[in-house]
Design a protein around this motif. Structure first.
Motif, PDB file in Angstrom:
ATOM      1  N   ASN A 101     -44.757 -43.454  11.306  1.00  0.00           N
ATOM      2  CA  ASN A 101     -44.270 -42.999  12.599  1.00  0.00           C
ATOM      3  C   ASN A 101     -44.771 -43.965  13.663  1.00  0.00           C
ATOM      4  O   ASN A 101     -45.787 -44.624  13.471  1.00  0.00           O
ATOM      5  N   PRO A 102     -44.053 -44.053  14.767  1.00  0.00           N
ATOM      6  CA  PRO A 102     -44.519 -44.937  15.837  1.00  0.00           C
ATOM      7  C   PRO A 102     -45.944 -44.553  16.220  1.00  0.00           C
ATOM      8  O   PRO A 102     -46.276 -43.368  16.272  1.00  0.00           O
ATOM      9  N   SER A 103     -46.820 -45.541  16.447  1.00  0.00           N
ATOM     10  CA  SER A 103     -48.222 -45.253  16.755  1.00  0.00           C
ATOM     11  C   SER A 103     -48.330 -44.220  17.875  1.00  0.00           C
ATOM     12  O   SER A 103     -47.660 -44.324  18.894  1.00  0.00           O
ATOM     13  N   GLY A 104     -49.186 -43.226  17.628  1.00  0.00           N
ATOM     14  CA  GLY A 104     -49.402 -42.181  18.626  1.00  0.00           C
ATOM     15  C   GLY A 104     -48.452 -41.013  18.513  1.00  0.00           C
ATOM     16  O   GLY A 104     -48.586 -40.011  19.206  1.00  0.00           O
ATOM     17  N   LYS A 105     -47.461 -41.099  17.603  1.00  0.00           N
ATOM     18  CA  LYS A 105     -46.511 -39.989  17.432  1.00  0.00           C
ATOM     19  C   LYS A 105     -46.509 -39.555  15.968  1.00  0.00           C
ATOM     20  O   LYS A 105     -46.531 -40.387  15.073  1.00  0.00           O
ATOM     21  N   GLY A 106     -46.440 -38.252  15.731  1.00  0.00           N
ATOM     22  CA  GLY A 106     -46.375 -37.740  14.367  1.00  0.00           C
ATOM     23  C   GLY A 106     -44.943 -37.684  13.877  1.00  0.00           C
ATOM     24  O   GLY A 106     -44.006 -37.633  14.665  1.00  0.00           O
ATOM     25  N   ASN A 107     -44.756 -37.690  12.540  1.00  0.00           N
ATOM     26  CA  ASN A 107     -43.384 -37.561  12.023  1.00  0.00           C
ATOM     27  C   ASN A 107     -43.060 -36.128  11.621  1.00  0.00           C
ATOM     28  O   ASN A 107     -41.986 -35.831  11.157  1.00  0.00           O
ATOM     29  N   ARG A 108     -44.051 -35.231  11.822  1.00  0.00           N
ATOM     30  CA  ARG A 108     -43.854 -33.797  11.578  1.00  0.00           C
ATOM     31  C   ARG A 108     -43.431 -33.477  10.148  1.00  0.00           C
ATOM     32  O   ARG A 108     -42.883 -32.409   9.871  1.00  0.00           O
ATOM     33  N   GLY A 109     -43.677 -34.396   9.256  1.00  0.00           N
ATOM     34  CA  GLY A 109     -43.361 -34.141   7.852  1.00  0.00           C
ATOM     35  C   GLY A 109     -41.884 -34.202   7.530  1.00  0.00           C
ATOM     36  O   GLY A 109     -41.457 -33.767   6.470  1.00  0.00           O
ATOM     37  N   LEU A 110     -41.104 -34.763   8.436  1.00  0.00           N
ATOM     38  CA  LEU A 110     -39.660 -34.867   8.245  1.00  0.00           C
ATOM     39  C   LEU A 110     -39.257 -36.334   8.218  1.00  0.00           C
ATOM     40  O   LEU A 110     -39.703 -37.126   9.049  1.00  0.00           O
ATOM     41  N   VAL A 111     -38.380 -36.680   7.293  1.00  0.00           N
ATOM     42  CA  VAL A 111     -37.964 -38.074   7.182  1.00  0.00           C
ATOM     43  C   VAL A 111     -37.239 -38.520   8.446  1.00  0.00           C
ATOM     44  O   VAL A 111     -37.269 -39.704   8.814  1.00  0.00           O
TER      45      VAL A 111
END
Length: 262
Positions: free
Chosen positions: A158-168
């Motif tokens: 994921n972009p640094s500082g942001k989560g991907n929330r477990g979703l592709v």
């Protein structure tokens, strides 16, 4: 002309051969699922350079080395018997764990002399050695090491500082377009924290520092209270409660300082 899109496959439940074929070649980079979300996986300096570019990421953090067995951790990292016990317990209980450790001198000599070393460890020559990070990616790391003698390096997809929330869908266009392959397994990721919501789920694993400020391994405690330097939990995450219970059983003293390294 339409822009070429990165190949996507749903995890096959075993070893994803498409991923092996990419990572065993120079500069391969994939996105793969773990217990806490998606990661970028690479195996050499060219792949690491691509990872840093895709994430716009700072280079001062220890690299994450994915290990498919406790034996691999022993081969690569310096450990005390207490740290070995900690890894073995987490392995046996299938708990995601990453510890900051110094490299074995012999292992450093096996790292390709192509710039990989500078990108996979910090200035103190330490890295974060991770086990039990999730079956889809564990299978790949184990195969890459045991069959091809290649390392598996990771960074959150994921972009640094942001989560991907477990979703592709959360990995972002930049990483999606940069990868050679994306292995999708939203169902697997969701199954690990079934009682959590998007807002309460952990997006990372626990990280424990086992070195002092210069990167030297902490001393064995042998039950002596108050020894310093001691293990430090520097990042909370999935199963932090279980990990701290195990640490309390092994170490007489340890510290909790979330965010201490970063």
């Amino acid at each position: 002309m339409t822009e070429a899109t990165t190949a996507k496959v749903h995890w096959n439940g075993g070893i994803q051969e498409e991923a092996i074929n990419i990572l065993k070649e120079d500069g391969g980079m994939i996105v793969s699922p773990t217990k806490v979300g998606y990661i970028i996986m690479t195996s050499d300096d060219k792949g690491l350079e691509r990872k840093f570019a895709a994430k716009n990421r700072k280079r001062n953090k220890p690299g994450v080395v994915l290990c498919g067995s406790v034996e691999q951790v022993k081969q690569l990292a310096q450990m005390t018997p207490e740290i070995e016990q900690m890894y073995q317990t987490h392995w046996d209980e299938d708990i995601l764990l990453g510890c900051i450790l110094p490299w074995q001198a012999e292992a450093i000599s096996k790292i390709p002399n192509d710039g990989t070393k500078d990108l996979m460890m910090d200035q103190r020559e330490t890295s974060c050695f991770v086990i039990k990070f999730g079956t889809p990616s564990e299978n790949i790391a184990k195969e890459m090491w045991e069959k091809y003698g290649k390392f598996s390096f990771a960074s959150s997809a994921n972009p640094s500082g942001k989560g991907n929330r477990g979703l592709v869908t959360g990995i972002g266009d930049q990483i999606e377009n940069a990868a050679d392959l994306i292995i999708e397994a939203d169902d697997y990721v969701a199954s690990i924290q079934p009682d959590k919501t998007l807002d309460t789920r952990y997006e990372q694993g626990v990280m424990v520092s086992m070195v002092d400020e210069t990167g030297q391994l902490i001393p064995e405690q042998n039950g002596v209270v108050g020894m310093q330097p001691a293990p430090i939990v520097i990042r909370k995450g999935l199963d932090v409660d279980k990990i701290m219970k195990i640490m309390s059983d092994i170490f007489a003293s340890w510290d909790y300082r979330h965010g201490y390294y970063y």
